[in-house]
Design an enzyme around this catalytic site. Structure first.
Site, PDB file in Angstrom:
ATOM      1  N   ASP A 266       0.447  -1.283   0.506  1.00  0.00           N
ATOM      2  CA  ASP A 266       0.296   0.199   0.022  1.00  0.00           C
ATOM      3  C   ASP A 266       1.531   1.521   0.237  1.00  0.00           C
ATOM      4  O   ASP A 266       0.621   2.342  -1.166  1.00  0.00           O
ATOM      5  CB  ASP A 266      -0.826  -0.059   0.864  1.00  0.00           C
ATOM      6  CG  ASP A 266       0.334  -0.868   2.073  1.00  0.00           C
ATOM      7  OD1 ASP A 266       0.901  -0.776   2.257  1.00  0.00           O
ATOM      8  OD2 ASP A 266      -1.031  -0.066   4.092  1.00  0.00           O
ATOM      9  N   GLU A 359     -10.614  -7.360   8.382  1.00  0.00           N
ATOM     10  CA  GLU A 359      -9.261  -7.069   7.845  1.00  0.00           C
ATOM     11  C   GLU A 359      -9.358  -7.164   6.479  1.00  0.00           C
ATOM     12  O   GLU A 359      -8.279  -7.532   5.176  1.00  0.00           O
ATOM     13  CB  GLU A 359      -8.374  -7.706   9.110  1.00  0.00           C
ATOM     14  CG  GLU A 359      -7.774  -7.187   9.687  1.00  0.00           C
ATOM     15  CD  GLU A 359      -7.444  -6.172   9.609  1.00  0.00           C
ATOM     16  OE1 GLU A 359      -5.883  -5.922   9.513  1.00  0.00           O
ATOM     17  OE2 GLU A 359      -7.538  -4.810   9.455  1.00  0.00           O
ATOM     18  N   GLU A 380      -7.461   4.165   7.522  1.00  0.00           N
ATOM     19  CA  GLU A 380      -6.960   4.517   6.344  1.00  0.00           C
ATOM     20  C   GLU A 380      -8.804   4.141   5.951  1.00  0.00           C
ATOM     21  O   GLU A 380      -8.980   5.568   4.859  1.00  0.00           O
ATOM     22  CB  GLU A 380      -7.057   3.494   5.523  1.00  0.00           C
ATOM     23  CG  GLU A 380      -5.513   2.475   5.655  1.00  0.00           C
ATOM     24  CD  GLU A 380      -5.005   2.160   6.681  1.00  0.00           C
ATOM     25  OE1 GLU A 380      -3.785   1.978   7.429  1.00  0.00           O
ATOM     26  OE2 GLU A 380      -6.010   1.978   8.056  1.00  0.00           O
TER      27      GLU A 380
END
Length: 633
Positions: A266, A359, A380
Site C-alpha cells: 500500500d 481486515e 485508512e
C-alpha cells in the site's frame, strides 16, 4: 436466483440500501440519514476531541512510559522498543488540537528522558513512520514561531534524537539491492540470522521521514539510502509495471508475487506521490505515473481492487482488505476524483454492514474472510473520507464520518481507552490500543468535522501546506524542506536568490570521532543540489529568500498546478463562476486524469485504458479539468 441476488446485493451495499428477500423477489429500500449541519459538525468535532483525551489520558495514567495501552486491563505494554511510543506518536495531534501545555510538557520530557542506545531489535518500517516521523513533526512544530506552538525552552533535542535513531537504523540498508532488512538492532545493527525477506511497503515507505531529516541535518545520506531502496524495488518490477508483496533484499528475487494496493504494498504507492509533492523530485512522479497506470489497468475492477500475479495479471485473490481503504485519499491527491468516489462508496458499504471494516472481506462470497475478522482501529477509511470531503465538500462524507464515530464510541470504547475489535460480526473487544489510533484515526476524524465547522487549526490556517506521512504525521512544505532544489510548489512560494546566507548546525549526537554532519560531501550535477539547513531558532534572511515568482518556471510550477484532460466535456467548458460555492478553490498538482465511470472490462479496452488513465510524463495540458487538492486561503 443466487447469482442475480449476489450482484444486486453487492451494488445495493454500495448504494447504502437495505435488501429484503422474499422467495423469488428482492425488495430494495434506500436508507437516507439527515445531513450533518454546521452546528452538529462543531458538536461532533468536540466529541472527537473528548475521544482523543479519553484515550490519551488513559495511556498517560495507566501505561506511560511504556509503548501502548491495554485499555481493558488498564495496563501498559512494550510493543516496539519500550520508548513511550504512544506519546511520541501523539505529539502533533496535541499540537493540532492547540494543547500548548501538554505539547510543551511532552516535548520537554522526551528531550530529557528518551534514549535509543538500547539493545532492542525493532522494525525498520514501524520505527521510521511512528518514532522518526513523530519526532521530526514535533520538532518542526516546536521550533517554529509561525506554527503558534513554539516551545520556548526547546533547543533541537527532538531533531538530535531523530538523527541518532536514523543512524542506528542505517545498517539495515547495507544490502546488495539497497532494499533494507525488515529489522535492525539499535545497538548491534543487523543480526546475522535476520530474515532477508522484506515487504515492498517496508522497503519503500521511508523516503519522507529520511528525506526531511536530510534537509534538517544537511546530511544527504538519509535521503540517498531510502531513494536507493525505492529504485531497487522499482528496478525489479514486472514487465507490466507491477510489484509483488515480498522480496529478498540480497538476491532481489520476489518471494511473493501477488500484486495489489493493500497489505504489504500500500504505502509504496503513497510515498511515490508524496515524495514528489514534498520534495519536488521528478523521478518519484515518473515512477508513480507508471505504477498508478498499471494498478488502475490490472488491479481495478470498478469499484473494487483485486490481487493479481505481478507477471501475468492472472487473478489471485478477489479480496478487499482494510489497508486498501487509503487508496481513494491518495487518488484525491493525484487528482483522480471520480474512481475515488466510487471506490470509497464500496469500501464504506462494508463498514455500514458490520459497523467496522474487517481486515478481509471476500468479494466472491460477500462475507468476512476467515481469519481476518478483526478491526484494529485502523484509520485508512476515515483518512479517505477526510480527503474526499476536502476535495468535494459533499455532505455524504460528513454523514459517513458521523457513522464511523458512532461505531467507535459504541463498539470500541472500553474501560481506559478504545479497544481493538477482534470480530466485527459480534463486536468482540480485545485488550489492545495501537498508537496510530491517536496519531491517525482520531486526527482525521477531528480534521473532517473541523473543516465542516469552520477550520481553526495549523493545517488549514497556518503558514504552510502539509503533507501527511503514512502515520498521519505533519510534514510542512517549508522552503527548507521543499525548495532545496529550486522547486516552487505553490503560489507565493519562496525562491532562492544569489545572496542566500546558509547557516548550519552540528548535531549534538556523537558520531565517529572527528565526524560531523559536514564530513560528507554531496555531489550532483549543477549548483542547485546543495542541501541547506537553518537553525530552528533563526529564520532565513529576507535577502536570502525572495517571495514571488521563480524565474524560468512554467505556469504550472509558479501556481502549483498542472492540468489533466477530463473525460467530461461539460467540465472542460465549466467556468470558475459556474462552480458550486462549496467546492474547494485552491492550489493543486494534478497528476492523473479521470476514468470513464462506465468502464468495467479493462481487458476489452486495454490500450485506451492505459493511455487514458495517466497524464503523459512531463506533459502539461492547458485544456481540461482542474482538480484541486489543497485548500487555499
Amino acid at each position: 436466483m443466487e447469482a442475480p441476488k449476489r450482484m444486486v446485493q453487492i451494488w445495493m451495499l454500495i448504494l447504502g440500501a437495505v435488501i429484503i428477500y422474499s422467495d423469488d423477489h428482492i425488495f430494495v429500500r434506500r436508507t437516507f440519514s439527515e445531513s450533518v449541519t454546521a452546528e452538529e459538525a462543531k458538536q461532533l468535532r468536540d466529541e472527537v476531541r473528548e475521544m482523543f483525551y479519553y484515550a490519551f489520558d488513559g495511556y498517560m495514567e495507566h501505561a506511560f512510559p511504556r509503548d501502548e495501552l491495554k485499555p481493558l486491563s488498564c495496563e501498559g505494554e512494550d510493543t516496539l522498543g519500550g520508548y513511550a511510543l504512544t506519546l511520541i506518536d501523539s505529539l502533533d495531534t496535541l499540537a493540532l488540537l492547540g494543547d500548548r501545555e501538554r505539547f510543551t510538557d511532552s516535548v520537554e520530557w522526551i528531550g530529557k528522558n528518551l534514549r535509543f542506545d538500547i539493545n532492542k531489535t525493532v522494525s525498520v518500517f514501524e520505527t521510521t513512520i511512528r518514532i522518526l516521523g513523530g519526532l521530526l513533526s514535533a520538532h518542526l512544530i516546536a521550533s517554529d514561531y509561525n506554527t503558534g506552538m513554539r516551545v520556548p525552552s526547546y533547543d533541537g533535542e527532538l531533531l538530535d534524537l531523530a538523527e541518532d535513531l536514523a543512524r542506528r537504523v542505517l545498517p539495515a540498508f547495507d544490502t546488495p539491492t539497497g532494499i533494507p532488512f525488515g529489522s535492525v538492532n539499535l545497538v548491534h545493527g543487523v543480526d546475522e540470522n535476520e530474515s532477508k525477506i522484506t515487504s515492498t511497503a517496508g522497503g519503500g515507505t521511508l523516503t519522507l521521514e529520511f528525506g526531511v531529516l536530510s534537509r534538517l541535518t544537511n546530511d544527504p545520506i538519509f535521503e540517498q539510502v531510502t531513494k536507493n531502496a525505492v529504485m531497487g524495488i522499482w528496478a525489479r518490477r514486472s514487465k507490466i509495471n507491477l510489484v509483488g508483496a515480498h522480496i529478498d533484499v540480497f538476491s532481489g528475487e520476489w518471494t511473493q508475487k501477488d500484486a495489489g494496493i493493500g497489505t504489504s504494498i500500500d504505502s509504496f504507492y503513497e510515498y511515490l506521490l508524496k515524495a514528489y509533492l514534498l520534495f519536488g523530485d521528478e523521478e518519484y512522479i515518473f515512477i508513480f505515473q507508471e505504477a498508478y497506470r498499471a494498478a488502475m489497468h490490472y488491479l481495478y475492477n470498478d469499484p473494487w481492487y483485486v490481487e493479481v500475479n505481478m507477471n501475468s495479471a492472472a487473478l489471485v485473490w478477489p479480496l478487499f482488505n482494510s489497508l486498501q481503504a487509503f487508496w481513494p485519499g491518495l487518488q484525491v491527491l493525484a487528482g483522480d476524483i471520480e474512481p475515488a468516489i466510487r471506490t470509497h462508496a464500496a469500501f464504506f458499504s462494508v463498514w455500514k454492514r458490520y459497523g467496522f471494516t474487517p481486515e478481509g472481506f471476500n468479494l466472491a462470497t460477500l462475507s468476512v474472510q476467515r481469519g481476518q475478522k478483526s478491526y484494529p482501529l485502523r484509520p485508512e477509511l476515515i483518512e479517505s473520507t477526510y480527503w474526499l470531503y476536502k476535495a468535494t465538500r459533499d455532505p455524504r462524507y460528513l454523514d459517513a464520518g458521523r457513522d464511523m464515530l458512532a461505531s467507535l464510541q459504541y463498539g470500541a470504547r472500553c474501560t481506559c481507552g478504545y479497544c481493538h475489535i477482534s470480530d466485527v460480526e459480534f463486536h468482540t473487544q480485545e485488550d489492545h490500543m495501537e498508537s496510530f489510533f491517536l496519531a491517525e484515526t482520531v486526527k482525521y476524524l477531528w480534521l473532517l468535522f473541523d473543516l465542516a465547522a469552520g477550520p481553526d487549526n495549523l493545517i488549514e490556517n497556518g503558514p504552510y501546506k502539509y503533507i501527511f506521512s503514512t502515520e498521519g504525521h505533519l510534514l510542512p512544505m517549508t522552503p527548507q524542506i521543499s525548495l532545496v532544489r529550486e522547486h516552487c510548489l505553490y503560489f507565493g512560494a519562496y525562491c532562492r536568490s544569489s545572496n542566500l546566507r546558509l547557516e548550519t548546525n552540528i548535531s549534538g549526537i556523537a558520531k565517529k570521532p572527528g565526524e560531523t554532519n559536514h564530513s560528507k560531501t554531496y555531489s550532483c550535477p549543477g549548483p542547485t543540489c546543495s542541501l541547506s539547513r537553518f537553525t530552528p531558532q533563526s529564520s532565513p534572511t529576507i535577502s536570502g529568500l525572495v517571495k514571488g515568482y521563480c524565474p524560468g518556471l512554467t505556469h504550472g510550477q509558479r501556481f502549483g498546478i498542472k492540468y489533466a484532460a477530463s473525460a467530461d466535456a461539460n467540465l472542460q467548458d465549466e467556468s470558475p463562476t459556474q462552480r458550486p460555492a462549496d467546492v474547494v478553490q485552491s492550489h493543486s498538482l494534478v497528476l492523473v486524469s479521470n476514468h470513464n465511470a462506465d468502464q468495467v472490462d479493462h481487458e476489452k479496452d486495454q490500450e485506451s485504458s492505459v493511455d487514458g488513465s495517466v497524464v503523459a510524463q512531463g506533459e502539461e495540458r492547458q485544456q481540461g479539468k482542474l482538480i484541486e487538492l489543497f485548500e487555499g486561503r
